[in-house]
Design a protein around this motif. Structure first.
Motif, PDB file in Angstrom:
ATOM      1  N   GLU A 199       6.713  46.560  -4.584  1.00  0.00           N
ATOM      2  CA  GLU A 199       7.339  45.915  -5.737  1.00  0.00           C
ATOM      3  C   GLU A 199       7.338  46.899  -6.893  1.00  0.00           C
ATOM      4  O   GLU A 199       6.309  47.179  -7.483  1.00  0.00           O
ATOM      5  CB  GLU A 199       6.568  44.657  -6.116  1.00  0.00           C
ATOM      6  N   CYS A 200       8.500  47.426  -7.195  1.00  0.00           N
ATOM      7  CA  CYS A 200       8.550  48.465  -8.230  1.00  0.00           C
ATOM      8  C   CYS A 200       8.295  47.876  -9.595  1.00  0.00           C
ATOM      9  O   CYS A 200       7.344  48.212 -10.268  1.00  0.00           O
ATOM     10  CB  CYS A 200       9.906  49.153  -8.254  1.00  0.00           C
ATOM     11  N   SER A 206       3.359  44.985 -12.427  1.00  0.00           N
ATOM     12  CA  SER A 206       3.770  45.854 -11.335  1.00  0.00           C
ATOM     13  C   SER A 206       2.522  46.236 -10.549  1.00  0.00           C
ATOM     14  O   SER A 206       1.708  47.026 -11.000  1.00  0.00           O
ATOM     15  CB  SER A 206       4.465  47.098 -11.871  1.00  0.00           C
ATOM     16  N   ALA A 207       2.376  45.614  -9.407  1.00  0.00           N
ATOM     17  CA  ALA A 207       1.178  45.823  -8.616  1.00  0.00           C
ATOM     18  C   ALA A 207       1.357  47.032  -7.713  1.00  0.00           C
ATOM     19  O   ALA A 207       2.465  47.506  -7.483  1.00  0.00           O
ATOM     20  CB  ALA A 207       0.886  44.583  -7.775  1.00  0.00           C
ATOM     21  N   ALA A 208       0.227  47.517  -7.233  1.00  0.00           N
ATOM     22  CA  ALA A 208       0.268  48.664  -6.333  1.00  0.00           C
ATOM     23  C   ALA A 208       0.831  48.274  -4.983  1.00  0.00           C
ATOM     24  O   ALA A 208       1.361  49.106  -4.267  1.00  0.00           O
ATOM     25  CB  ALA A 208      -1.129  49.244  -6.179  1.00  0.00           C
ATOM     26  N   PHE A 209       0.704  46.988  -4.668  1.00  0.00           N
ATOM     27  CA  PHE A 209       1.244  46.539  -3.386  1.00  0.00           C
ATOM     28  C   PHE A 209       1.857  45.158  -3.569  1.00  0.00           C
ATOM     29  O   PHE A 209       1.501  44.429  -4.487  1.00  0.00           O
ATOM     30  CB  PHE A 209       0.170  46.521  -2.299  1.00  0.00           C
ATOM     31  N   GLY A 236      -4.625  42.111 -10.204  1.00  0.00           N
ATOM     32  CA  GLY A 236      -5.006  40.803  -9.701  1.00  0.00           C
ATOM     33  C   GLY A 236      -4.157  40.245  -8.577  1.00  0.00           C
ATOM     34  O   GLY A 236      -4.224  39.042  -8.305  1.00  0.00           O
ATOM     35  N   THR A 237      -3.409  41.076  -7.944  1.00  0.00           N
ATOM     36  CA  THR A 237      -2.525  40.591  -6.879  1.00  0.00           C
ATOM     37  C   THR A 237      -3.301  39.834  -5.806  1.00  0.00           C
ATOM     38  O   THR A 237      -2.940  38.716  -5.432  1.00  0.00           O
ATOM     39  CB  THR A 237      -1.775  41.775  -6.241  1.00  0.00           C
TER      40      THR A 237
END
Lengths: 285, 285
Positions: A199-200, A206-209, A236-237
């Motif tokens: 997810e850009c 904007s999470a790392a994954f 916090g994803t």
DNA sequence: GTTCCGCATGAATCGATAG
DNA sequence: ACTATCGATTCATGCGGAA
């Protein structure tokens, strides 16, 4: 959701002491990748990475249930033209400290970072290392089944004559049970490759994954009411997804700005039905 | 093709002595995977794997040109419920002996071997470890470009303003040459994930990998007339592809039945135009 | 309401330049 | 010699405004 998540501000090497022994079913985390630059968030030098991580791994070993699983999302950087060895050295060190290296999943990123270099292509995969404490652990494979490939659809359209005959003879009334069985069999077990886009620039965070990454492993290794821990919470994803999936979530974050952001997000949180999104197997899209 | 390939019967640890120093541009091979069962082809015990391989690696180091590349197709087996560590130990040992671990490509297998286990999913990826002797090596990236994604057809028509600005800042004179490159572009560079199906039952031989796998690396790391070596020839996939691509091929095989089969195939070999097949990037199929 | 299109921006890496 | 910083390169994606 199973209550408000437990959010801890501080270095997880210390804050993990506030988590009980044998209380966590799944640890899903993506620690800061090694970085030779100083003064960046989690800028651990590649050569010091294993030494930095192992005390944390010891704590994780303590809090994880014997039937639990530890999923470590990590990838080595290029240093001086070579892939650095801190990740594979970490695997060896983890095993020396009692962890079982059960599996290595691969996250195949659809959209990798752009760029061009004379000696390498863009890096479009990351490791998802699975560690366990014992050979027998909880795994709910049926929860992550994926839609069957195209071959099945065409196969179903042209159902063979014998299938129809066999079916009619058994049920005796037009379309029979076998056909419906086939029609219902639209899911198969996935592989150890997870094919997702990063997810850009999603809305605010904007999470790392992507959400689907922790979601997949939470479904696979926990049931509702189980406990999910992310010692490097970041934006916090993982805890968000875990809470939405009715798991108890524990998140630890060292940077106050991230911690406050996640806290604020949960303050205004309203329980909602989790939007179920399918993860499709690669090559079948 | 650049002449009949050089085929050697015997253990590559010995037969490699018949290959000249600094004479090979690309080593592409898939050695027998470790296997705890005895009396199987190349049944090397996992715990002995590194010790078995390193003398061969030393010979490969000698015959490879300084600008050459060594691609090692390998995957660790599951032993006692864990992924065995012989592959990552091999990487560490190779580096001690002067090899640079430049990159780890991923072969994402579209159709992995079927099966179901209680504690793991089907394994659908393998490692393609890239080793080099020096930081500068031959790499012909343009030879393996892939069709651009769908997004480009509609979106690239009107180049975004930011990209124009980025470009102007670089070139400093109106339209930079990169803009025209972008407008004419229908191919992009691939990533380090190679997405191919395994050849299920092609012809008579059951190769460990499809033709496209060595083909891709031969295109990427060699030119016509260069030399490609496969010290574990097996059914001869690599040397066949290399010969068809007008590269000098050297193959070594320890089992006479495989050796004779490959030899016979080349006896009746007729130079033919190599059928060019595109390898598509994952996620674009 | 759909579809189309502009736009920003990423777990990146290399080479050159500067301290 | 060795390290820190900076500019250049590149492509897929989701959002939001426009048609």
């Amino acid at each position: 959701m199973s209550g408000f998540p437990k959010l801890l501000l501080g270095d997880c090497a210390e804050k993990l002491s506030e988590v009980e022994d044998n209380s966590v079913d799944l640890i899903f985390t993506s620690p800061p990748y090694a970085d030779s630059r100083k003064n960046t968030y989690g800028g651990i030098h590649p050569d010091k990475y294993v030494d930095w991580f192992m005390p944390i791994a010891e704590q994780l070993h303590r809090v994880l249930k014997p039937t639990g699983t530890f999923i470590l999302n990590i990838k080595e950087r290029v240093v001086n033209g070579e892939r650095h060895t801190y990740v594979i050295e970490l695997i060896l060190e983890m095993r020396k400290h009692g962890w079982l290296w059960t599996e290595e999943f691969m996250w195949h990123k659809k959209n990798s970072y752009p760029g061009k270099w004379p000696n390498r292509f863009r890096d479009s995969w990351e490791r998802l290392l699975q560690f366990n404490l014992q050979k027998k652990f909880n795994m709910y494979q049926d929860e992550v089944m994926v839609p069957v490939g195209e071959w099945a659809k065409t196969r179903l359209k042209n159902l063979s004559q014998t299938d129809k005959i066999r079916d009619n003879s058994k049920v005796g009334s037009g379309f029979g049970k076998n056909v419906s069985n086939w029609l219902n069999r639209d899911k198969v077990y996935p592989t150890n490759v997870i094919h997702l886009a990063t997810e850009c620039n999603n809305k605010n965070h904007s999470a790392a994954f992507p959400d689907q990454l922790p979601e997949w492993f939470i479904k696979l290794f926990t049931k509702p009411g189980d406990t999910v821990l992310d010692p490097f919470m970041g934006s916090g994803t993982t805890v968000m997804v875990a809470a939405n999936m009715h798991r108890n979530a524990i998140g630890i974050e060292i940077l106050p700005e991230y911690f406050d952001m996640v806290n604020a997000a949960f303050e205004t949180y309203q329980p909602q039905l989790f939007e179920h999104r399918e993860i499709y197997e690669p090559g079948k899209s």
